[in-house]
Write an enzyme that holds these catalytic residues in place. Structure first.
Site, PDB file in Angstrom:
ATOM      1  N   ARG A 154      -5.037   7.618   3.842  1.00  0.00           N
ATOM      2  CA  ARG A 154      -5.654   7.453   5.160  1.00  0.00           C
ATOM      3  C   ARG A 154      -4.825   8.053   6.292  1.00  0.00           C
ATOM      4  O   ARG A 154      -3.664   8.387   6.115  1.00  0.00           O
ATOM      5  CB  ARG A 154      -5.908   5.976   5.437  1.00  0.00           C
ATOM      6  CG  ARG A 154      -4.650   5.132   5.481  1.00  0.00           C
ATOM      7  CD  ARG A 154      -4.997   3.644   5.589  1.00  0.00           C
ATOM      8  NE  ARG A 154      -3.812   2.816   5.497  1.00  0.00           N
ATOM      9  CZ  ARG A 154      -3.122   2.372   6.555  1.00  0.00           C
ATOM     10  NH1 ARG A 154      -3.506   2.677   7.771  1.00  0.00           N
ATOM     11  NH2 ARG A 154      -2.049   1.628   6.385  1.00  0.00           N
TER      12      ARG A 154
ATOM     13  N   HIS B  22       2.149   5.331  -9.459  1.00  0.00           N
ATOM     14  CA  HIS B  22       1.491   4.033  -9.375  1.00  0.00           C
ATOM     15  C   HIS B  22       2.250   3.043  -8.496  1.00  0.00           C
ATOM     16  O   HIS B  22       3.458   3.094  -8.369  1.00  0.00           O
ATOM     17  CB  HIS B  22       1.258   3.423 -10.756  1.00  0.00           C
ATOM     18  CG  HIS B  22       2.419   3.496 -11.680  1.00  0.00           C
ATOM     19  ND1 HIS B  22       2.702   4.625 -12.403  1.00  0.00           N
ATOM     20  CD2 HIS B  22       3.376   2.608 -12.000  1.00  0.00           C
ATOM     21  CE1 HIS B  22       3.782   4.415 -13.133  1.00  0.00           C
ATOM     22  NE2 HIS B  22       4.211   3.202 -12.896  1.00  0.00           N
TER      23      HIS B  22
ATOM     24  N   ALA C 146       7.472   3.448  -9.393  1.00  0.00           N
ATOM     25  CA  ALA C 146       6.549   2.340  -9.179  1.00  0.00           C
ATOM     26  C   ALA C 146       7.194   1.265  -8.310  1.00  0.00           C
ATOM     27  O   ALA C 146       8.374   0.972  -8.439  1.00  0.00           O
ATOM     28  CB  ALA C 146       6.142   1.737 -10.515  1.00  0.00           C
TER      29      ALA C 146
ATOM     30  N   TYR D 195       8.291   0.252   9.975  1.00  0.00           N
ATOM     31  CA  TYR D 195       8.269  -0.443  11.267  1.00  0.00           C
ATOM     32  C   TYR D 195       9.671  -0.884  11.674  1.00  0.00           C
ATOM     33  O   TYR D 195      10.369  -1.555  10.914  1.00  0.00           O
ATOM     34  CB  TYR D 195       7.334  -1.652  11.240  1.00  0.00           C
ATOM     35  CG  TYR D 195       7.038  -2.184  12.623  1.00  0.00           C
ATOM     36  CD1 TYR D 195       6.128  -1.536  13.445  1.00  0.00           C
ATOM     37  CD2 TYR D 195       7.694  -3.293  13.111  1.00  0.00           C
ATOM     38  CE1 TYR D 195       5.866  -1.997  14.718  1.00  0.00           C
ATOM     39  CE2 TYR D 195       7.435  -3.766  14.388  1.00  0.00           C
ATOM     40  CZ  TYR D 195       6.526  -3.118  15.184  1.00  0.00           C
ATOM     41  OH  TYR D 195       6.274  -3.568  16.447  1.00  0.00           O
TER      42      TYR D 195
ATOM     43  N   SER E  93      12.174   2.958  -9.405  1.00  0.00           N
ATOM     44  CA  SER E  93      11.222   1.859  -9.226  1.00  0.00           C
ATOM     45  C   SER E  93      11.806   0.744  -8.367  1.00  0.00           C
ATOM     46  O   SER E  93      12.999   0.470  -8.407  1.00  0.00           O
ATOM     47  CB  SER E  93      10.835   1.278 -10.588  1.00  0.00           C
ATOM     48  OG  SER E  93      10.118   2.236 -11.325  1.00  0.00           O
TER      49      SER E  93
ATOM     50  N   ALA F 212      16.845   2.940  -9.967  1.00  0.00           N
ATOM     51  CA  ALA F 212      16.025   1.732 -10.004  1.00  0.00           C
ATOM     52  C   ALA F 212      16.930   0.523 -10.132  1.00  0.00           C
ATOM     53  O   ALA F 212      18.016   0.599 -10.697  1.00  0.00           O
ATOM     54  CB  ALA F 212      15.057   1.786 -11.175  1.00  0.00           C
TER      55      ALA F 212
END
Length: 166
Positions: free
Chosen positions: A66, A96, A113, A120, A140, A158
Protein backbone atom coordinates in the site's frame (compact mmCIF):
# COMPACT_ATOMS: atom_id res chain seq x y z
CA UNK A 1 -5.96 -5.41 -24.52
CA UNK A 2 -3.98 -7.48 -22.02
CA UNK A 3 -2.16 -10.50 -23.44
CA UNK A 4 -2.39 -13.69 -21.36
CA UNK A 5 -4.08 -12.15 -18.31
CA UNK A 6 -5.23 -14.89 -15.93
CA UNK A 7 -7.85 -13.91 -13.35
CA UNK A 8 -9.27 -15.87 -10.44
CA UNK A 9 -12.73 -15.22 -9.02
CA UNK A 10 -13.95 -12.44 -6.74
CA UNK A 11 -11.29 -9.83 -7.63
CA UNK A 12 -12.06 -6.17 -6.89
CA UNK A 13 -10.55 -3.54 -9.20
CA UNK A 14 -10.86 0.12 -8.12
CA UNK A 15 -9.48 3.39 -9.48
CA UNK A 16 -6.83 3.52 -12.20
CA UNK A 17 -5.46 0.09 -13.11
CA UNK A 18 -2.58 -0.43 -15.56
CA UNK A 19 -1.59 -4.02 -16.29
CA UNK A 20 1.25 -5.29 -18.47
CA UNK A 21 1.39 -8.64 -20.25
CA UNK A 22 1.30 -12.21 -18.89
CA UNK A 23 0.06 -11.40 -15.37
CA UNK A 24 -1.84 -13.77 -13.10
CA UNK A 25 -4.11 -12.54 -10.30
CA UNK A 26 -5.61 -15.23 -8.10
CA UNK A 27 -8.96 -15.16 -6.31
CA UNK A 28 -10.09 -12.71 -3.62
CA UNK A 29 -7.57 -9.95 -4.37
CA UNK A 30 -8.22 -6.22 -4.03
CA UNK A 31 -6.38 -3.95 -6.48
CA UNK A 32 -6.75 -0.18 -6.30
CA UNK A 33 -4.79 2.46 -8.24
CA UNK A 34 -1.99 0.19 -9.35
CA UNK A 35 0.54 0.01 -12.17
CA UNK A 36 1.82 -3.49 -13.01
CA UNK A 37 4.56 -4.51 -15.38
CA UNK A 38 4.80 -7.95 -17.00
CA UNK A 39 4.92 -11.55 -15.80
CA UNK A 40 3.70 -10.91 -12.25
CA UNK A 41 1.89 -13.40 -10.04
CA UNK A 42 -0.44 -12.06 -7.35
CA UNK A 43 -1.45 -14.92 -5.09
CA UNK A 44 -4.82 -15.30 -3.41
CA UNK A 45 -6.29 -12.81 -0.96
CA UNK A 46 -3.65 -10.11 -1.48
CA UNK A 47 -4.38 -6.38 -1.45
CA UNK A 48 -2.37 -3.86 -3.47
CA UNK A 49 -3.22 -0.16 -3.25
CA UNK A 50 -1.62 2.99 -4.69
CA UNK A 51 1.55 1.17 -5.72
CA UNK A 52 3.73 0.25 -8.69
CA UNK A 53 5.10 -3.20 -9.51
CA UNK A 54 7.74 -3.82 -12.17
CA UNK A 55 8.25 -7.24 -13.84
CA UNK A 56 8.58 -10.86 -12.64
CA UNK A 57 7.26 -10.25 -9.13
CA UNK A 58 5.45 -12.68 -6.87
CA UNK A 59 3.12 -11.21 -4.23
CA UNK A 60 1.31 -13.13 -1.47
CA UNK A 61 -0.73 -14.99 -0.55
CA UNK A 62 -2.36 -12.66 1.98
CA UNK A 63 0.10 -9.80 1.29
CA UNK A 64 -0.78 -6.12 1.79
CA UNK A 65 1.06 -3.63 -0.43
CA UNK A 66 0.00 0.00 0.00
CA UNK A 67 0.64 3.74 -0.07
CA UNK A 68 3.22 4.66 -2.70
CA UNK A 69 5.19 1.43 -2.63
CA UNK A 70 7.44 0.65 -5.60
CA UNK A 71 8.67 -2.90 -6.17
CA UNK A 72 11.31 -3.49 -8.84
CA UNK A 73 12.05 -6.57 -10.99
CA UNK A 74 12.38 -10.15 -9.76
CA UNK A 75 11.18 -9.68 -6.17
CA UNK A 76 9.19 -11.89 -3.84
CA UNK A 77 6.88 -10.28 -1.29
CA UNK A 78 5.39 -13.39 0.24
CA UNK A 79 2.76 -14.65 2.61
CA UNK A 80 1.48 -12.19 5.20
CA UNK A 81 4.02 -9.48 4.29
CA UNK A 82 2.90 -5.85 4.58
CA UNK A 83 4.76 -3.08 2.74
CA UNK A 84 3.97 0.63 2.87
CA UNK A 85 5.65 3.81 1.56
CA UNK A 86 8.73 1.85 0.51
CA UNK A 87 10.97 1.11 -2.46
CA UNK A 88 12.15 -2.45 -2.88
CA UNK A 89 14.88 -2.87 -5.46
CA UNK A 90 15.59 -5.80 -7.78
CA UNK A 91 16.03 -9.41 -6.66
CA UNK A 92 14.95 -8.78 -3.07
CA UNK A 93 12.98 -11.34 -1.03
CA UNK A 94 10.69 -10.96 1.96
CA UNK A 95 9.13 -14.38 1.75
CA UNK A 96 6.78 -14.34 4.73
CA UNK A 97 5.44 -12.58 7.82
CA UNK A 98 7.20 -9.20 7.81
CA UNK A 99 6.32 -5.51 8.05
CA UNK A 100 8.31 -3.10 5.88
CA UNK A 101 7.37 0.56 6.36
CA UNK A 102 9.08 3.73 5.13
CA UNK A 103 12.13 1.89 3.79
CA UNK A 104 14.44 1.99 0.80
CA UNK A 105 15.71 -1.55 0.35
CA UNK A 106 18.63 -2.24 -2.00
CA UNK A 107 19.18 -4.99 -4.55
CA UNK A 108 19.59 -8.66 -3.58
CA UNK A 109 18.41 -8.27 0.02
CA UNK A 110 16.89 -11.13 1.99
CA UNK A 111 14.47 -10.22 4.80
CA UNK A 112 13.77 -13.04 7.26
CA UNK A 113 10.41 -14.07 8.63
CA UNK A 114 9.09 -11.94 11.47
CA UNK A 115 11.22 -8.91 10.59
CA UNK A 116 9.62 -5.59 11.54
CA UNK A 117 10.65 -2.14 10.40
CA UNK A 118 9.75 0.19 13.28
CA UNK A 119 9.24 3.48 11.51
CA UNK A 120 7.70 5.69 14.21
CA UNK A 121 9.91 7.97 16.32
CA UNK A 122 8.04 8.77 19.52
CA UNK A 123 10.48 11.52 20.50
CA UNK A 124 9.85 13.41 17.26
CA UNK A 125 6.23 12.26 16.80
CA UNK A 126 6.94 11.38 13.17
CA UNK A 127 7.68 8.46 10.87
CA UNK A 128 11.29 8.02 9.79
CA UNK A 129 12.94 6.12 6.94
CA UNK A 130 15.33 3.21 6.96
CA UNK A 131 17.84 2.51 4.20
CA UNK A 132 19.07 -1.03 3.63
CA UNK A 133 22.09 -1.40 1.32
CA UNK A 134 22.49 -4.02 -1.39
CA UNK A 135 23.27 -7.66 -0.61
CA UNK A 136 22.15 -7.41 3.05
CA UNK A 137 20.69 -10.38 4.86
CA UNK A 138 18.34 -9.73 7.76
CA UNK A 139 17.65 -12.76 9.96
CA UNK A 140 14.29 -13.85 11.27
CA UNK A 141 12.63 -11.87 14.07
CA UNK A 142 14.83 -8.82 13.57
CA UNK A 143 13.66 -5.34 14.47
CA UNK A 144 14.93 -2.48 12.32
CA UNK A 145 14.45 0.79 14.20
CA UNK A 146 14.30 3.94 12.06
CA UNK A 147 16.22 5.89 11.18
CA UNK A 148 18.51 3.06 10.15
CA UNK A 149 21.20 3.20 7.47
CA UNK A 150 22.51 -0.32 6.92
CA UNK A 151 25.58 -0.44 4.67
CA UNK A 152 25.88 -2.93 1.81
CA UNK A 153 26.68 -6.57 2.59
CA UNK A 154 25.58 -6.36 6.24
CA UNK A 155 24.34 -9.53 7.90
CA UNK A 156 21.93 -9.28 10.83
CA UNK A 157 21.80 -12.72 12.46
CA UNK A 158 18.55 -14.29 13.58
CA UNK A 159 17.90 -14.58 17.29
CA UNK A 160 18.70 -18.09 18.35
CA UNK A 161 18.13 -20.08 21.52
CA UNK A 162 20.78 -22.43 22.76
CA UNK A 163 20.30 -25.35 25.10
CA UNK A 164 23.29 -26.22 27.16
CA UNK A 165 24.16 -29.65 28.44
CA UNK A 166 24.27 -30.06 32.22
Amino acid sequence: FQKNLKLGSNILFEGKITLGQNNEIESNCILSNINFGNNNHIKMSSSINNSKLSDNITIGPFAFIRDKTKIEKNCIIGAYVEVTRSRIQQNTYASHRAFIGDANIGKKVIIGAGTVFCNYNFKKNSKEKSIIGKNCKIGSNSTIIAPCNMIANTIVPALTKYKTKK
